[in-house]
Write a protein that holds these residues in place. Structure first.
Motif, PDB file in Angstrom:
ATOM      1  N   THR A   1      24.411  25.050  22.737  1.00 14.42           N
ATOM      2  CA  THR A   1      24.590  23.617  22.471  1.00 14.42           C
ATOM      3  C   THR A   1      24.124  23.318  21.059  1.00 14.42           C
ATOM      4  O   THR A   1      23.190  23.947  20.559  1.00 14.42           O
ATOM      5  N   ASP A   2      24.773  22.372  20.451  1.00 14.07           N
ATOM      6  CA  ASP A   2      24.412  21.995  19.091  1.00 14.07           C
ATOM      7  C   ASP A   2      23.117  21.180  19.127  1.00 14.07           C
ATOM      8  O   ASP A   2      22.842  20.477  20.090  1.00 14.07           O
ATOM      9  N   PHE A   3      22.325  21.321  18.090  1.00 14.68           N
ATOM     10  CA  PHE A   3      21.121  20.499  18.005  1.00 14.68           C
ATOM     11  C   PHE A   3      20.869  20.194  16.536  1.00 14.68           C
ATOM     12  O   PHE A   3      21.509  20.747  15.657  1.00 14.68           O
ATOM     13  N   ARG A   4      19.932  19.291  16.300  1.00 15.51           N
ATOM     14  CA  ARG A   4      19.619  18.992  14.903  1.00 15.51           C
ATOM     15  C   ARG A   4      18.106  18.966  14.722  1.00 15.51           C
ATOM     16  O   ARG A   4      17.346  18.760  15.675  1.00 15.51           O
ATOM     17  N   TRP A   5      17.702  19.161  13.477  1.00 14.04           N
ATOM     18  CA  TRP A   5      16.300  19.049  13.118  1.00 14.04           C
ATOM     19  C   TRP A   5      16.100  17.817  12.267  1.00 14.04           C
ATOM     20  O   TRP A   5      16.797  17.619  11.275  1.00 14.04           O
ATOM     21  N   LEU A   6      15.140  17.025  12.667  1.00 10.93           N
ATOM     22  CA  LEU A   6      14.741  15.904  11.825  1.00 10.93           C
ATOM     23  C   LEU A   6      13.406  16.270  11.196  1.00 10.93           C
ATOM     24  O   LEU A   6      12.479  16.660  11.901  1.00 10.93           O
ATOM     25  N   MET A   7      13.342  16.170   9.888  1.00 10.57           N
ATOM     26  CA  MET A   7      12.078  16.447   9.207  1.00 10.57           C
ATOM     27  C   MET A   7      11.716  15.250   8.366  1.00 10.57           C
ATOM     28  O   MET A   7      12.598  14.604   7.781  1.00 10.57           O
ATOM     29  N   SER A   8      10.433  14.934   8.328  1.00  7.03           N
ATOM     30  CA  SER A   8      10.019  13.740   7.585  1.00  7.03           C
ATOM     31  C   SER A   8       8.600  13.925   7.108  1.00  7.03           C
ATOM     32  O   SER A   8       7.734  14.370   7.858  1.00  7.03           O
ATOM     33  N   SER A   9       8.341  13.585   5.851  1.00  9.58           N
ATOM     34  CA  SER A   9       6.983  13.682   5.324  1.00  9.58           C
ATOM     35  C   SER A   9       6.328  12.314   5.412  1.00  9.58           C
ATOM     36  O   SER A   9       6.679  11.390   4.684  1.00  9.58           O
ATOM     37  N   ASP A  10       5.385  12.201   6.329  1.00 11.77           N
ATOM     38  CA  ASP A  10       4.699  10.931   6.581  1.00 11.77           C
ATOM     39  C   ASP A  10       3.509  10.783   5.629  1.00 11.77           C
ATOM     40  O   ASP A  10       2.949  11.783   5.158  1.00 11.77           O
ATOM     41  N   VAL A  11       3.109   9.556   5.378  1.00 13.17           N
ATOM     42  CA  VAL A  11       2.030   9.289   4.421  1.00 13.17           C
ATOM     43  C   VAL A  11       1.473   7.899   4.705  1.00 13.17           C
ATOM     44  O   VAL A  11       2.064   7.139   5.467  1.00 13.17           O
ATOM     45  N   CYS A  12       0.326   7.569   4.103  1.00 13.33           N
ATOM     46  CA  CYS A  12      -0.208   6.203   4.199  1.00 13.33           C
ATOM     47  C   CYS A  12       0.825   5.228   3.665  1.00 13.33           C
ATOM     48  O   CYS A  12       1.461   5.483   2.648  1.00 13.33           O
ATOM     49  N   LYS A  13       0.981   4.075   4.367  1.00 10.63           N
ATOM     50  CA  LYS A  13       2.041   3.144   4.020  1.00 10.63           C
ATOM     51  C   LYS A  13       1.640   2.179   2.900  1.00 10.63           C
ATOM     52  O   LYS A  13       2.468   1.439   2.405  1.00 10.63           O
ATOM     53  N   HIS A  14       0.384   2.123   2.523  1.00  6.85           N
ATOM     54  CA  HIS A  14      -0.085   1.192   1.477  1.00  6.85           C
ATOM     55  C   HIS A  14       0.492  -0.204   1.710  1.00  6.85           C
ATOM     56  O   HIS A  14       1.156  -0.790   0.852  1.00  6.85           O
TER      57      HIS A  14
ATOM     58  N   VAL B   1       3.585  -6.168   8.643  1.00  5.86           N
ATOM     59  CA  VAL B   1       2.555  -5.829   7.655  1.00  5.86           C
ATOM     60  C   VAL B   1       2.966  -6.286   6.250  1.00  5.86           C
ATOM     61  O   VAL B   1       2.368  -5.885   5.264  1.00  5.86           O
ATOM     62  N   GLY B   2       4.024  -7.147   6.192  1.00  8.18           N
ATOM     63  CA  GLY B   2       4.472  -7.658   4.897  1.00  8.18           C
ATOM     64  C   GLY B   2       5.193  -6.619   4.060  1.00  8.18           C
ATOM     65  O   GLY B   2       5.310  -6.768   2.846  1.00  8.18           O
ATOM     66  N   GLY B   3       5.657  -5.566   4.688  1.00  8.18           N
ATOM     67  CA  GLY B   3       6.352  -4.493   3.966  1.00  8.18           C
ATOM     68  C   GLY B   3       5.396  -3.395   3.552  1.00  8.18           C
ATOM     69  O   GLY B   3       4.233  -3.635   3.280  1.00  8.18           O
ATOM     70  N   ASP B   4       5.938  -2.174   3.534  1.00 10.04           N
ATOM     71  CA  ASP B   4       5.116  -1.015   3.172  1.00 10.04           C
ATOM     72  C   ASP B   4       5.311  -0.644   1.704  1.00 10.04           C
ATOM     73  O   ASP B   4       6.417  -0.739   1.169  1.00 10.04           O
ATOM     74  N   GLY B   5       4.239  -0.180   1.073  1.00  5.61           N
ATOM     75  CA  GLY B   5       4.349   0.391  -0.261  1.00  5.61           C
ATOM     76  C   GLY B   5       4.960   1.781  -0.205  1.00  5.61           C
ATOM     77  O   GLY B   5       5.425   2.304  -1.214  1.00  5.61           O
ATOM     78  N   ALA B   6       4.913   2.395   0.966  1.00  9.75           N
ATOM     79  CA  ALA B   6       5.576   3.687   1.168  1.00  9.75           C
ATOM     80  C   ALA B   6       6.518   3.504   2.348  1.00  9.75           C
ATOM     81  O   ALA B   6       6.068   3.296   3.481  1.00  9.75           O
ATOM     82  N   PHE B   7       7.840   3.510   2.080  1.00  8.17           N
ATOM     83  CA  PHE B   7       8.795   3.288   3.172  1.00  8.17           C
ATOM     84  C   PHE B   7       9.739   4.477   3.279  1.00  8.17           C
ATOM     85  O   PHE B   7       9.701   5.393   2.449  1.00  8.17           O
ATOM     86  N   PHE B   8      10.578   4.465   4.306  1.00  9.74           N
ATOM     87  CA  PHE B   8      11.286   5.677   4.715  1.00  9.74           C
ATOM     88  C   PHE B   8      12.750   5.405   5.018  1.00  9.74           C
ATOM     89  O   PHE B   8      13.108   4.302   5.442  1.00  9.74           O
ATOM     90  N   LEU B   9      13.562   6.431   4.847  1.00  8.85           N
ATOM     91  CA  LEU B   9      14.910   6.431   5.407  1.00  8.85           C
ATOM     92  C   LEU B   9      14.866   7.403   6.585  1.00  8.85           C
ATOM     93  O   LEU B   9      14.564   8.591   6.408  1.00  8.85           O
TER      94      LEU B   9
END
Lengths: 303, 300
Positions: free
Chosen positions: B111-124, B243-251
């Motif tokens: 079966t097909d699968f996918r990998w999601l990778m993400s570098s998390d950090v403090c959101k400031h 939180v009024g928006g993050d200084g570090a945001f993500f796609l």
């Protein structure tokens, strides 16, 4: 209630569990005992009940000293406790609490020390001055006491911890009720039956407030209420309820005649209050460990 | 400055007069390859201690979560891919077949699968829970709009740990103080970008003025949507969130909770007026009870 369906990162928690230990739960208890003892001590002073006054003033100082110890040793860097005093920050309940305790301490200390003057030096000038100052000191302490008993609820609620945050409307009433019951319990243990009528009445009022508010916490906190209704938090709070209501019934009836019954009732009230605080603390810790308490309500809010 | 600027620019709201533009991270997880160069660069530059050799046994992620000793954390999510629309299959006529045992390659059962990778950090965060509750002033807002702990002030009270709605900041066990990402405050003041962004080989971690990053992120989402990646969405970029928006945001390419992020975080301070109001009522009730128990006639 069916198990909530939600997604997470390998079931790992979203939040960090509080780094606070049992000492903070214990402080919630000792702070409450101190505050309501100060109130009883001041009232007893004004209405001529010397034994209850003495119990109240000494109880207030003893519990305050225990509180200070618990708060300092729970810090990661206890030798830096005085860094709390470098700012006054209304947005931080802990900073507000620090300054409440600063306002509360001196009067509490002075009123208690006045009770400890040895008979031999009672008529010396400093001792007479101290006795003169004891009443205003005790009253100043009593004026701040309600803030001491209630700010700790905000301290817990103004966090991202689901069980504490979601209960922010009920928690202050649990805390002041629990404080009243505990301080009254100490009064029942230490003061003779003839002087303890106000402590008995305060025990009943406090126990009633605590018990009702504690039930509301379970049912008005949404999903987070589950953290109070299950596990160790539930067991601690169940016993708290038995002891608190038992102690209040004791204060209502047998404690009016028998000193022994008063002591037993008072101890039950103290234990009930302590278990309530540990139960609430435990529920908060649990609610950070299971991601469902974070994800499910937030997901519902978004859709 | 206008009221609007004070609301959305934390450095202005803090009282900085002239200050550099607010900077932050845009982490585009669609190009993250999970190399963990960001984790390594962060540890190296900031002198963050290791936290032991700990295999978590769930994926290629053995860091587990952000904490006092992990200021970048790469998540690895392995999941079955969305079912693709199937092409018409050959019709089975029910004739007996004569496949040799072992002739299949195994591919047909895969079966097909996918990998999601993400570098998390403090959101400031624009409205930062950790900063609001810190009772010593150890946490402060920098001129760049980031949130930084001063290690010489922190007394380890631990309040910030419970104040963070993302579970980022934590107390270091053997040290007693709270630690988290500083957005490389020292590098910013020397005109350098943070170590993680510098080390990222695919530009998944992008550093820059927040306004620019938001525009770039919006274009990137549009491009992905056009390319058929309909699940691409931004997380933490809106100034109107809790939180009024993050200084570090993500796609992200899935719901935030799949990456261990809270779906709708709110700064705990937002409910402070209601909390103090209820505490005031409870305090009044205690004071009233204490007075009235001495007024009753009763048996002394």
């Amino acid at each position: 209630m069916p198990e909530a369906d939600f997604r997470s990162y390998y079931g790992r928690p979203v939040l960090k569990p509080p780094v606070w230990e049992w000492k903070i739960a214990a402080y919630l208890f000792t702070g409450g005992v101190s505050a309501s003892s100060a109130l009883l001590g001041a009232g007893a002073d004004l209405t001529g009940r010397p034994a209850l006054r003495r119990a109240g003033r000494l109880g207030a100082l003893g519990a305050l000293m225990a509180s200070t110890y618990l708060l300092v040793v729970d810090l990661g860097r206890p030798e830096r406790f005085h860094h709390m005093l470098r700012v006054a920050k209304p947005s931080s309940p802990m900073s507000v609490g620090t300054w409440i305790l600063v306002a509360y301490g001196p009067g509490t200390g002075l009123a208690a020390v006045a009770e400890l003057v040895p008979r031999a030096v009672r008529e010396t000038l400093p001792a007479r001055l101290l006795r003169r100052l004891a009443r205003p000191a005790g009253l100043s302490s009593a004026a701040v006491a309600p803030a001491v008993a209630s700010y700790t609820a905000v301290l817990l609620s103004q966090t991202a911890v689901p069980a504490w945050h979601e209960a922010h409307r009920q928690l202050p009433f649990v805390f002041t009720g629990s404080a009243a019951a505990a301080g009254a319990g100490l009064g029942l243990v230490c003061a003779p039956v003839s002087e303890a009528a106000p402590a008995r009445r305060l025990a009943v009022a406090g126990a009633a407030l605590e018990s009702v508010a504690a039930r509301l916490v379970e049912h008005r906190s949404g999903l987070a209420g589950e953290a109070y209704r299950t596990g160790k938090a539930h067991r601690l709070r169940k016993w708290s309820e038995y002891l608190t209501i038992g102690g209040a019934l004791g204060a209502l009836l047998p404690a009016r005649r028998s000193r022994a019954a008063a002591v037993v009732s008072g101890l039950a009230l103290l234990a009930g209050s302590a278990l309530q605080r540990f139960g609430i603390f435990e529920a908060g810790v649990e609610s950070t460990k299971d991601p469902k308490y974070v994800v499910v309500p937030q997901r519902q809010r978004k859709s | 400055m206008t009221d609007e600027a004070a609301r959305t620019d934390p450095a202005t709201a803090t009282g900085y007069g002239e200050h550099p533009p607010r900077v932050g991270f845009f982490t585009d997880t669609s190009v993250c390859i999970g190399c963990k160069a960001c984790e390594v660069a962060c540890k190296e530059w900031n002198g963050v201690p290791d936290d032991g050799f700990d295999l978590l046994g769930m994926s290629f992620d053995n860091t587990g979560m952000l904490g006092a000793n992990s200021w970048r954390h790469v998540t690895f999510v392995e999941q079955p891919a969305r079912p693709e629309p199937r092409r018409a299959e050959a019709v089975d006529l029910g004739l007996p077949s004569f496949d040799l045992p072992g002739a299949g390659t195994g591919e047909e059962g895969r079966t097909d699968f996918r990998w999601l990778m993400s570098s998390d950090v403090c959101k400031h965060c624009t409205h930062a829970g950790c900063l609001d509750v810190c009772p010593t002033g150890a946490l402060f807002r920098t001129e760049y709009g980031s949130v930084v702990v001063q290690p010489d002030i922190c007394n380890g009270c631990g309040y910030c740990v419970s104040g963070c709605p993302y579970g980022v900041i934590d107390r270091r066990e053997d040290d007693g103080r709270a630690w988290k990402c500083t957005l490389c405050y020292d590098r910013l003041r020397d005109g350098l970008e943070p170590a993680c962004a510098k080390a990222c080989p695919t530009d998944s971690i992008q550093f820059g003025p927040l306004d620019e990053l938001r525009e770039r992120a919006a274009r990137r989402v549009d491009a992905l949507h056009e390319a058929g990646v309909s699940e691409a969405r931004l997380y933490g970029e809106s100034p109107d969130d809790g939180v009024g928006g993050d200084g570090a945001f993500f796609l992200l390419l899935d719901e935030p909770e799949v990456y261990g992020l809270p779906p709708d975080p709110v700064v705990p301070t937002r409910d402070a007026p209601s909390m103090w109001k209820h505490a005031g009522l409870a305090a009044s009730a205690l004071a009233a009870a204490a007075v009235s128990v001495f007024l009753g006639r009763g048996s002394r």
